[in-house]
Scaffold this active site. Structure first.
Site, PDB file in Angstrom:
ATOM      1  N   HIS A 132       0.845  -1.211   0.000  1.00 46.08           N
ATOM      2  CA  HIS A 132       0.000   0.000   0.000  1.00 46.08           C
ATOM      3  C   HIS A 132       0.876   1.256   0.000  1.00 46.08           C
ATOM      4  CE1 HIS A 132      -3.135   2.882   1.266  1.00 46.08           C
ATOM      5  NE2 HIS A 132      -4.008   1.956   0.953  1.00 46.08           N
ATOM      6  N   ILE A 147       1.686   4.938   1.182  1.00 48.05           N
ATOM      7  CA  ILE A 147       0.750   5.806   1.893  1.00 48.05           C
ATOM      8  C   ILE A 147       0.147   5.001   3.043  1.00 48.05           C
ATOM      9  CG2 ILE A 147      -1.410   7.099   1.738  1.00 48.05           C
ATOM     10  CD1 ILE A 147      -0.815   7.643  -1.178  1.00 48.05           C
ATOM     11  N   GLY A 170      -5.891   4.643   5.406  1.00 52.40           N
ATOM     12  CA  GLY A 170      -6.772   5.439   6.256  1.00 52.40           C
ATOM     13  C   GLY A 170      -7.307   4.659   7.436  1.00 52.40           C
ATOM     14  N   VAL A 171      -7.590   3.366   7.242  1.00 54.06           N
ATOM     15  CA  VAL A 171      -8.126   2.565   8.351  1.00 54.06           C
ATOM     16  C   VAL A 171      -7.084   2.399   9.461  1.00 54.06           C
ATOM     17  CG1 VAL A 171      -9.824   1.347   6.960  1.00 54.06           C
ATOM     18  CG2 VAL A 171      -7.506   0.454   7.093  1.00 54.06           C
ATOM     19  N   GLU A 177      -7.222   3.387  13.348  1.00 55.07           N
ATOM     20  CA  GLU A 177      -6.814   2.434  14.384  1.00 55.07           C
ATOM     21  C   GLU A 177      -5.814   3.071  15.344  1.00 55.07           C
ATOM     22  OE1 GLU A 177      -6.137  -0.870  16.749  1.00 55.07           O
ATOM     23  OE2 GLU A 177      -7.780  -0.489  15.337  1.00 55.07           O
TER      24      GLU A 177
END
Length: 250
Positions: free
Chosen positions: A150, A156, A159-160, A164
């Site tokens: 990723h 990057i 987003g998750v 978290e």
């Protein structure tokens, strides 16, 4: 490259009457032979005196063509005295991004959160008020496993995982008294109004604040609001709902 011989050729001015042919021939020949037999270092020695008939030509030529020459070999170079000392630039940038002394470090965080590598996403805690709020830090590096996919050519932080990381900062508050008892766990109950303002890449330092907005101890429900910043600019924000589980039976 350093030549070992130097040959010097002297040209007389055309309007001066030349010396007799036999004298000119023998003088030029001897000068050429002598110059060819000298090493390069001797070329910088003072020239021998010339006969009086060449004196006025020699003085004029010397005044027109003489340049300062280094008579000693170059053995070392020194930097200018006005250069800053080693470390000055690093010290300046370090002061610009200095953080306060942490109130919780990695060893302390591991005693509170159940997460472990590669999913422990809080490196240290800068501020903590029991039952109210916490400020945590996540240093993003290229060595983290999620960046292998990723994305391989443009890493990057997902987003998750940002959400978290913020939830774990919330866990620093939710899993300690007066909100929780020793041995309790917490889980996501919901996430609302999440916005990502900028991509997070290796080298970024995400500083997150999570603050309690509501807590119902009877039902084990905790609501928090959080924001994350990089270089003083907001990167991610959202509202969180957590559910506190009962303490584990011994």
């Amino acid at each position: 490259w350093r030549p070992s011989r130097v040959v010097c050729v002297c040209l007389a001015q055309p309007f001066a009457p030349p010396p007799p042919p036999d004298s000119m021939h023998s003088s030029y020949l001897l000068a050429a032979i002598a110059a060819a037999s000298l090493p390069l270092s001797s070329a910088f020695l003072p020239a021998p005196a010339l006969p009086s008939r060449f004196a006025h030509h020699s003085a004029a030529a010397s005044a027109a063509t003489s340049l300062p020459l280094r008579t000693t070999p170059l053995t070392s170079l020194s930097m200018a005295d006005d250069k800053p000392p080693v470390g000055a630039s690093a010290e300046k940038f370090s002061k610009g991004c200095a953080q306060p002394e942490p109130v919780l470090v990695d060893a302390d965080i591991r005693k509170i959160l159940p997460h472990r590598y590669p999913f422990l996403l809080v490196d240290k805690v800068l501020e903590y008020v029991p039952g109210e709020m916490a400020v945590g830090v996540k240093c993003i590096t290229a060595n983290e496993p999620q960046f292998t996919g990723h994305f391989p050519d443009r890493p990057i932080m997902p987003g998750v995982m940002q959400i978290e990381a913020m939830a774990q900062v919330g866990g620093i508050v939710a899993l300690q008294p007066p909100m929780a008892e020793p041995g309790q766990d917490f889980f996501f109950g919901g996430v609302d109004k999440v916005k990502w303002r900028r991509p997070l890449v290796p080298g970024d330092v995400l500083i997150m604040e999570m603050r309690v907005t509501a807590f119902k101890k009877r039902f084990g429900i905790c609501k928090m609001s959080g924001k994350g910043y990089v270089d003083g600019k907001i990167a991610v924000e959202g509202d969180f709902t957590f559910a506190l589980a009962k303490a584990k039976a011994e």
